[in-house]
Design a protein around this motif. Structure first.
Motif, PDB file in Angstrom:
ATOM      1  N   ILE A  22       0.859  -1.183   0.000  1.00 57.54           N
ATOM      2  CA  ILE A  22       0.000   0.000   0.000  1.00 57.54           C
ATOM      3  C   ILE A  22       0.897   1.236   0.000  1.00 57.54           C
ATOM      4  O   ILE A  22       1.650   1.455   0.943  1.00 57.54           O
ATOM      5  CB  ILE A  22      -0.932   0.011   1.231  1.00 57.54           C
ATOM      6  CG1 ILE A  22      -1.817  -1.229   1.251  1.00 57.54           C
ATOM      7  CG2 ILE A  22      -1.778   1.281   1.245  1.00 57.54           C
ATOM      8  CD1 ILE A  22      -2.607  -1.401   2.539  1.00 57.54           C
ATOM      9  N   PRO A  23       0.853   2.041  -1.065  1.00 61.07           N
ATOM     10  CA  PRO A  23       1.720   3.221  -1.129  1.00 61.07           C
ATOM     11  C   PRO A  23       1.211   4.349  -0.236  1.00 61.07           C
ATOM     12  O   PRO A  23       0.058   4.368   0.182  1.00 61.07           O
ATOM     13  CB  PRO A  23       1.654   3.620  -2.604  1.00 61.07           C
ATOM     14  CG  PRO A  23       0.329   3.128  -3.070  1.00 61.07           C
ATOM     15  CD  PRO A  23       0.042   1.877  -2.269  1.00 61.07           C
ATOM     16  N   GLY A  24       2.101   5.291   0.057  1.00 62.03           N
ATOM     17  CA  GLY A  24       1.722   6.481   0.811  1.00 62.03           C
ATOM     18  C   GLY A  24       2.207   6.441   2.239  1.00 62.03           C
ATOM     19  O   GLY A  24       2.883   5.509   2.674  1.00 62.03           O
ATOM     20  N   GLY A  25       1.871   7.485   2.980  1.00 62.74           N
ATOM     21  CA  GLY A  25       2.264   7.608   4.372  1.00 62.74           C
ATOM     22  C   GLY A  25       1.399   6.735   5.265  1.00 62.74           C
ATOM     23  O   GLY A  25       0.166   6.786   5.200  1.00 62.74           O
ATOM     24  N   HIS A  26       2.044   5.931   6.068  1.00 67.73           N
ATOM     25  CA  HIS A  26       1.336   5.071   7.021  1.00 67.73           C
ATOM     26  C   HIS A  26       1.395   5.737   8.384  1.00 67.73           C
ATOM     27  O   HIS A  26       2.406   6.323   8.762  1.00 67.73           O
ATOM     28  CB  HIS A  26       1.929   3.666   7.007  1.00 67.73           C
ATOM     29  CG  HIS A  26       1.681   2.991   5.704  1.00 67.73           C
ATOM     30  ND1 HIS A  26       0.528   2.294   5.447  1.00 67.73           N
ATOM     31  CD2 HIS A  26       2.407   2.964   4.557  1.00 67.73           C
ATOM     32  CE1 HIS A  26       0.567   1.848   4.203  1.00 67.73           C
ATOM     33  NE2 HIS A  26       1.700   2.249   3.642  1.00 67.73           N
ATOM     34  N   THR A  27       0.335   5.644   9.135  1.00 68.21           N
ATOM     35  CA  THR A  27       0.110   6.559  10.247  1.00 68.21           C
ATOM     36  C   THR A  27      -0.210   5.868  11.562  1.00 68.21           C
ATOM     37  O   THR A  27      -0.523   4.687  11.604  1.00 68.21           O
ATOM     38  CB  THR A  27      -1.063   7.484   9.892  1.00 68.21           C
ATOM     39  OG1 THR A  27      -2.218   6.679   9.619  1.00 68.21           O
ATOM     40  CG2 THR A  27      -0.745   8.330   8.659  1.00 68.21           C
ATOM     41  N   LYS A  28      -0.125   6.674  12.618  1.00 67.04           N
ATOM     42  CA  LYS A  28      -0.625   6.273  13.923  1.00 67.04           C
ATOM     43  C   LYS A  28      -1.477   7.421  14.440  1.00 67.04           C
ATOM     44  O   LYS A  28      -1.320   8.574  14.018  1.00 67.04           O
ATOM     45  CB  LYS A  28       0.508   5.942  14.887  1.00 67.04           C
ATOM     46  CG  LYS A  28       1.412   7.110  15.249  1.00 67.04           C
ATOM     47  CD  LYS A  28       2.488   6.629  16.200  1.00 67.04           C
ATOM     48  CE  LYS A  28       3.534   7.683  16.470  1.00 67.04           C
ATOM     49  NZ  LYS A  28       4.628   7.149  17.302  1.00 67.04           N
ATOM     50  N   ASN A  29      -2.383   7.089  15.337  1.00 76.09           N
ATOM     51  CA  ASN A  29      -3.354   8.060  15.838  1.00 76.09           C
ATOM     52  C   ASN A  29      -3.416   7.986  17.354  1.00 76.09           C
ATOM     53  O   ASN A  29      -3.521   6.893  17.911  1.00 76.09           O
ATOM     54  CB  ASN A  29      -4.731   7.748  15.249  1.00 76.09           C
ATOM     55  CG  ASN A  29      -4.702   7.787  13.737  1.00 76.09           C
ATOM     56  OD1 ASN A  29      -4.771   8.846  13.147  1.00 76.09           O
ATOM     57  ND2 ASN A  29      -4.556   6.639  13.103  1.00 76.09           N
TER      58      ASN A  29
END
Length: 173
Positions: A40-47
């Protein structure tokens, strides 16, 4: 009743916002996400679902590897005292999601607008961002500008701020 992923996707479609979703096994941590992510391309995040001493609620979203100094974050964001993590019950009540599935998309459920959304500036350098769509068995990709529009449409205009630390504990510039 909180929105379902289908409700979220219909809302995004009504706004004309492009999104792509991948289904996967349940993911509860950033580490699990790294191992099962695939391509999965793009920025992977945490919340981070946070509450200040006055009970004001914040959802802080950053890149998955960001270091966030909670001891001083309240000053940066103008909060009413130090942050603690919001409880699972409070998360369910305000955002309509379970722990492990917290996401800026949950703003769709915060009809009372109790939660302030903060997006890390470094994360916003990515053209595409990835979040759980209200459940942790899927990942939805969305353009950063479309995420901002979604949040504005839900009544949660985001604050974009440098919340992650870099190097020797100094904020990124």
């Amino acid at each position: 009743m909180p929105a379902t992923p289908s409700d979220l996707f219909a809302f995004l479609d009504r706004l004309g916002l492009a999104h792509q979703t991948v289904t996967h096994p349940a993911l509860f941590t950033v580490e699990q996400s790294r191992t099962l992510r695939g391509t999965i391309p793009g920025g992977h995040t945490k919340n981070l679902f946070l509450k200040d001493k006055k009970g004001t609620l914040f959802l802080v979203t950053a890149l998955e590897d960001a270091v966030i100094e909670l001891k001083s974050l309240h000053r940066l964001l103008g909060a009413g005292g130090r942050f603690s993590f919001g409880s699972a019950d409070l998360m369910r009540e305000t955002l309509g999601v379970e722990p492990g599935a917290v996401t800026p998309f949950a703003a769709i459920n915060d009809t009372e607008r109790r939660v302030s959304v903060v997006l890390d500036a470094a994360m916003m350098q990515h053209e595409t961002l990835n979040y759980h769509p209200l459940v942790n068995t899927m990942t939805t990709s969305i353009a950063r500008a479309d995420l901002v529009r979604f949040l504005e449409e839900t009544g949660h205009p985001p604050q974009i701020a440098t919340v992650a630390l870099s190097g020797a504990g100094l904020p990124r510039t």
